[in-house]
Scaffold this motif. Structure first.
Motif, PDB file in Angstrom:
ATOM      1  N   GLU A 200       0.814  -1.208   0.000  1.00 43.64           N
ATOM      2  CA  GLU A 200       0.000   0.000   0.000  1.00 43.64           C
ATOM      3  C   GLU A 200       0.851   1.264   0.000  1.00 43.64           C
ATOM      4  O   GLU A 200       0.330   2.360  -0.105  1.00 43.64           O
ATOM      5  N   PRO A 221      -5.031   1.374  -1.462  1.00 45.78           N
ATOM      6  CA  PRO A 221      -5.682   2.696  -1.351  1.00 45.78           C
ATOM      7  C   PRO A 221      -5.262   3.688  -2.427  1.00 45.78           C
ATOM      8  O   PRO A 221      -5.911   4.711  -2.591  1.00 45.78           O
ATOM      9  N   LYS A 224      -7.805   5.405  -4.814  1.00 48.95           N
ATOM     10  CA  LYS A 224      -8.534   6.630  -4.476  1.00 48.95           C
ATOM     11  C   LYS A 224      -7.738   7.857  -4.882  1.00 48.95           C
ATOM     12  O   LYS A 224      -8.281   8.829  -5.421  1.00 48.95           O
ATOM     13  N   THR A 225      -6.412   7.826  -4.662  1.00 49.05           N
ATOM     14  CA  THR A 225      -5.565   8.969  -4.999  1.00 49.05           C
ATOM     15  C   THR A 225      -5.568   9.228  -6.498  1.00 49.05           C
ATOM     16  O   THR A 225      -5.663  10.378  -6.948  1.00 49.05           O
ATOM     17  N   TYR A 229     -11.876   6.763  -6.758  1.00 53.02           N
ATOM     18  CA  TYR A 229     -12.797   5.756  -6.251  1.00 53.02           C
ATOM     19  C   TYR A 229     -12.147   5.053  -5.058  1.00 53.02           C
ATOM     20  O   TYR A 229     -10.957   4.707  -5.093  1.00 53.02           O
ATOM     21  N   THR A 230     -12.927   4.833  -4.012  1.00 55.58           N
ATOM     22  CA  THR A 230     -12.387   4.157  -2.844  1.00 55.58           C
ATOM     23  C   THR A 230     -12.239   2.668  -3.113  1.00 55.58           C
ATOM     24  O   THR A 230     -12.855   2.111  -4.031  1.00 55.58           O
ATOM     25  N   ALA A 231     -11.413   2.031  -2.281  1.00 59.01           N
ATOM     26  CA  ALA A 231     -11.230   0.587  -2.417  1.00 59.01           C
ATOM     27  C   ALA A 231     -12.552  -0.151  -2.184  1.00 59.01           C
ATOM     28  O   ALA A 231     -12.845  -1.167  -2.842  1.00 59.01           O
ATOM     29  N   ARG A 232     -13.380   0.361  -1.288  1.00 57.88           N
ATOM     30  CA  ARG A 232     -14.673  -0.293  -1.027  1.00 57.88           C
ATOM     31  C   ARG A 232     -15.548  -0.271  -2.277  1.00 57.88           C
ATOM     32  O   ARG A 232     -16.187  -1.271  -2.619  1.00 57.88           O
ATOM     33  N   GLU A 233     -15.603   0.904  -2.953  1.00 54.69           N
ATOM     34  CA  GLU A 233     -16.407   0.981  -4.178  1.00 54.69           C
ATOM     35  C   GLU A 233     -15.893  -0.012  -5.213  1.00 54.69           C
ATOM     36  O   GLU A 233     -16.676  -0.656  -5.918  1.00 54.69           O
ATOM     37  N   TRP A 234     -14.607  -0.147  -5.325  1.00 55.66           N
ATOM     38  CA  TRP A 234     -14.004  -1.046  -6.312  1.00 55.66           C
ATOM     39  C   TRP A 234     -14.351  -2.505  -6.002  1.00 55.66           C
ATOM     40  O   TRP A 234     -14.643  -3.290  -6.886  1.00 55.66           O
ATOM     41  N   ARG A 276     -12.886   9.567 -11.760  1.00 60.93           N
ATOM     42  CA  ARG A 276     -14.173  10.115 -11.324  1.00 60.93           C
ATOM     43  C   ARG A 276     -14.349  11.561 -11.781  1.00 60.93           C
ATOM     44  O   ARG A 276     -15.462  11.980 -12.132  1.00 60.93           O
TER      45      ARG A 276
END
Length: 839
Positions: A200, A221, A224-225, A229-234, A276
């Motif tokens: 990470e 993570p 997201k940067t 998109y966050t890791a959860r969304e992915w 995004r």
């Protein structure tokens, strides 16, 4: 063993005002360590606080020296470097550790990273790279040099495969080996946690996918940067990867992914992804299949590297090349000029030559045809161009375009721009080349002259101590836009010429107080169509204020309308500063002259007053002395007369003593040798004793109102202040006037007030009366004094950090007031007083 210890306090690099990053170096190779220390010593903001040669000493040094970053040489004998890394990370995980391996042992570096190191230094001690790595570590960021990127990824894959195999083996263990199973599982969990922490921090997106379903099991993570998109969304949307991929790339990449999954071979593909916020990113996706020890697929482990910048640079390069080529061909097509034409065979012999080339070279056709082109026309020092110019018979390649000089019959040189194409026979075989050329000799000579002239001009304008500029004027409208500014603008204002012109920074850098005037004068100057000059201030990027003299000339077209403004910006800050210093010097000289005049007037007043004041009591003393001398026996019979003469003699002597004391005090105050000796004093009680013991107002009605008020004061100075104020009432009020003396608290201090109902002090004299030798207007003839009493009151009050002033008394008269601050730290003052009594 610690070679160097710094006992200065640790400084948090994230804290405002931090002076340096504290670095502890661990290593035993003196030459290598010394080289690193020498590099670190040259880096601003980095301080080496210790050198340690063993793992045990490293842990102790971290505890005692509190470094911000630890740099460890992994090349120490045995496993000392790796052991030091493990011990420091185990004891204090918050201290970032950077490892270094001058021997290039990548496996040892990777083992240190897996053991908790924050990053590693590059193998070559480049100061900038080392400084960047240390600053990143101090800010808790990872640092991974590119030379270990591939091996690190391979090692991570191998680590994941090994740890998951351990977990699988542990799960298959029998019940009687439950403790071993739990230990193996805990080891596996710790290793995988360590693995996740490390991946990470890699400057790329790492992910893990299932083999069968290709569902994303883990993604770092960094997604997201980069993509928003966050890791959860992915993880929650298994189709998000395809949805975000550029439509033109989806089919190809999905097919490549399916092929890699089916054939179980590494997946490597370049494709575009839409973030995004709508930005387009290029990624190099590199994934490999993780197998257990039996060869069974466990998962796909991949890395998505952002290659957007490289792609954009390549696309821009291709676009520029296409534009240049298109413009060149278009220019050749449109230009109606004569061209030189020549045909060559594969040996470079001339097969044909047109008349233009023959006329240009000054050679007859029979001397040209059949001869070798390179030996006939190409200068000796340029004949090596033959290998790159002649076509390859097997590939049909040729140098399509080039410029080269040719020799004429008179040994002159002409520069020709050539366009070359291969010639093929009926079977498609390359048999030669056709070359079409344009004579650009005059053009190149003109360009060279222009370049030389431009160089001279630029050298001239870029060396003068001012910034030159060219603005485009707006024709009938007094509007200007920057076109050019010389490089001196950067040294003046801290902005590059490109920034000054491209962002039109002139108005933005104007001083706020001068902006409106400068803009108005510029518009007026351009509209006048005549040379103009303006002076204004500008603020540099560093915040410096500069005075600028802007001298410009307006260029006009045939209709008289302004077309351009040529100007020069002179930095006249030093001139303005000199003018200001001259003005200040003149004012100082005038003030000095005024002070000398005042001093002379004061001296005259002093001599006049002192001569009068000294003469009066001296005359009285002399008269009394003569009387006593001449009537010594007669006065024995008249004791009352004798006593009266002696009392007069004592009063005159006392007046002389008071006058000399005041004069001496004024002199000591002027030389700054008087300092109050303070002690905690009840000012109310002190003032009561002074008033009750004074004879100055013995025939007056005096109202005494004092409160208990403690302040840190010099008692003798306070006595002098009160006595001088009482004497002032006696001297400047009629005998029937009353007096009021009060001590009251006001704010954070105590005020001593002496008032009378006499004529008062006019408003325009309330400041002057506190100056030496000033007694105000309408001083009664019976009032003795030289005007020193009130000046001493004011100076004694200032020495106490207070002040003295006069105002009108309610009901008429004068109210003289002296303010004394209260004791702000009575404990310290009390301790000081007690200490003065100790032996």
């Amino acid at each position: 063993m610690t070679d160097l210890v710094d006992t200065s306090p640790a400084i948090d690099p994230g804290t405002k005002g931090a002076s340096s990053i504290r670095v502890l170096v661990v290593g035993d190779a003196l030459e290598r360590r010394g080289s690193l220390v020498e590099v670190l010593a040259t880096l601003p903001g980095i301080q080496v606080v210790g050198l340690v040669t063993d793992a045990g000493g490293a842990v102790e040094a971290v505890r005692t020296l509190a470094p911000h970053v630890v740099v460890i040489d992994l090349g120490m004998p045995g496993m000392e470097g790796l052991e030091a890394t493990r011990r420091i990370v185990a004891r204090d995980p918050e201290v970032p550790v950077l490892v270094s391996s001058a021997d290039g042992d990548e496996s040892l570096v990777i083992e240190a990273l897996l053991s908790g190191a924050r990053g590693c230094l590059p193998q070559r001690p480049a100061s900038r790279a080392i400084a960047d790595a240390i600053r990143a570590a101090a800010q808790r960021d990872a640092s991974f040099p590119s030379e270990i990127g591939g091996p690190l990824f391979d090692r991570l894959i191998e680590s994941l495969r090994r740890e998951r195999a351990m977990r699988s083996a542990a799960e298959e263990a029998s019940a009687d080996r439950e403790s071993q199973h739990r230990l193996a599982k805990e080891t596996s969990d710790m290793a995988e946690a360590r693995f996740r922490t490390l991946v990470e921090q890699i400057p790329a997106i790492t992910y893990t996918e299932a083999v069968d379903t290709q569902d994303t099991l883990f993604i770092s993570p960094q997604v997201k940067t980069l993509l928003g998109y966050t890791a959860r969304e992915w993880l929650e949307d298994p189709h998000l990867w395809e949805q975000l991929m550029h439509p033109d790339d989806v089919e190809r990449v999905v097919q490549e992914c399916a092929t890699s999954n089916r054939e179980q071979r590494p997946f490597r593909s370049e494709y575009r992804v839409i973030a995004r916020d709508g930005r387009l990113f290029w990624f190099m996706d590199d994934a490999r299949l993780v197998l257990d020890e039996n060869g069974t697929p466990l998962c796909w482990q991949g890395v998505m590297n952002d290659i957007t910048e490289q792609k954009m640079m390549e696309e821009e390069r291709q676009r520029l090349l296409a534009v240049v080529e298109s413009e060149r061909r278009l220019r050749e097509m449109l230009e109606n000029v004569q061209l030189a034409a020549v045909g060559l065979d594969l040996a470079g012999d001339i097969t044909f030559c047109n008349d233009y080339l023959l006329g240009l070279s000054g050679r007859p056709g029979e001397e040209v045809l059949g001869r070798n082109w390179f030996e006939t026309f190409v200068p000796q020092e340029l004949r090596d161009v033959r290998d790159g110019f002649l076509p390859d018979p097997t590939a049909g390649s040729i140098l399509a375009h080039h410029e080269s000089p040719i020799l004429t019959g008179s040994e002159d040189r002409r520069v020709i721009s050539w366009s070359n194409t291969v010639v093929r026979d009926a079977h498609g075989r390359v048999v030669g080349a056709t070359c079409i050329g344009q004579d650009i000799t005059e053009q190149r000579e003109a360009e060279q002259r222009l370049k030389e002239a431009e160089t001279k001009y630029r050298t001239l304008i870029e060396q003068i101590p001012a910034a030159t500029y060219v603005d485009v004027a707006g024709g009938a409208y007094p509007d200007v836009r920057p076109l050019y500014v010389s490089p001196q603008i950067e040294s003046m204002l801290g902005v590059t010429p490109q920034e000054f012109v491209g962002d039109d920074l002139w108005e933005a850098l104007l001083h706020p107080d001068d902006r409106a005037t400068a803009l108005q004068e510029t518009v007026r100057g351009v509209a006048s169509r005549e040379p103009f000059s303006i002076e204004y201030r500008m603020v540099s990027r560093e915040g410096r204020t500069l005075w600028i003299r802007d001298q410009a000339t307006v260029l006009r077209d045939q209709d008289g309308l302004p077309t351009a403004v040529h100007g020069v910006l002179f930095d006249i800050t030093d001139l303005k500063r000199a003018e200001e210093e001259l003005r200040i010097a003149l004012e100082i000289e005038q003030e000095a002259s005024e002070r000398l005049r005042q001093a002379d007037e004061m001296k005259t007043a002093f001599l006049t007053a002192v001569s009068h004041e000294l003469r009066t009591p001296l005359s009285a003393v002399l008269a009394a002395a003569l009387t006593l001398e001449q009537r010594e026996h007669a006065l024995d019979a008249e004791p009352e007369v004798r006593r009266e003469i002696l009392r007069g003699l004592a009063r005159s002597a006392g007046r002389l003593s008071e006058l000399l004391t005041d004069i001496l005090d004024v002199d000591r105050l002027a030389r700054g040798v008087v300092e109050p000796r303070r002690s905690l004093t009840d000012l109310g009680e002190l003032v009561r004793r002074i008033v009750e013991g004074s004879d100055l107002l013995r025939d007056r009605v005096v109202h005494l109102e004092v409160d208990a008020a403690v302040a840190a004061v010099d008692r003798p100075m306070v006595e002098r202040i009160v006595e001088n104020l009482l004497a002032n009432v006696a001297r400047h009020t009629p005998p029937e006037a009353q007096a009021w003396v009060r001590v009251v608290r006001e704010g954070e201090g105590v005020v001593v007030v002496v008032e009378d109902d006499g004529p008062g002090v006019p408003a325009d004299l309330r400041e002057i009366v506190f100056e030496p030798f000033r007694q105000g207007e309408n001083v009664p003839s019976h009032s003795p004094g030289v005007g020193l009493g009130l000046s001493l009151v004011a100076r004694f009050a200032q020495l106490h950090a207070g002040r003295a002033w006069v105002e009108e008394r309610p009901g008429g008269g004068a109210s003289f007031r002296v303010f004394f601050p209260e004791a702000t730290n009575t404990n310290d003052l009390f301790d000081e007083m007690v200490g003065s009594f100790q032996v």
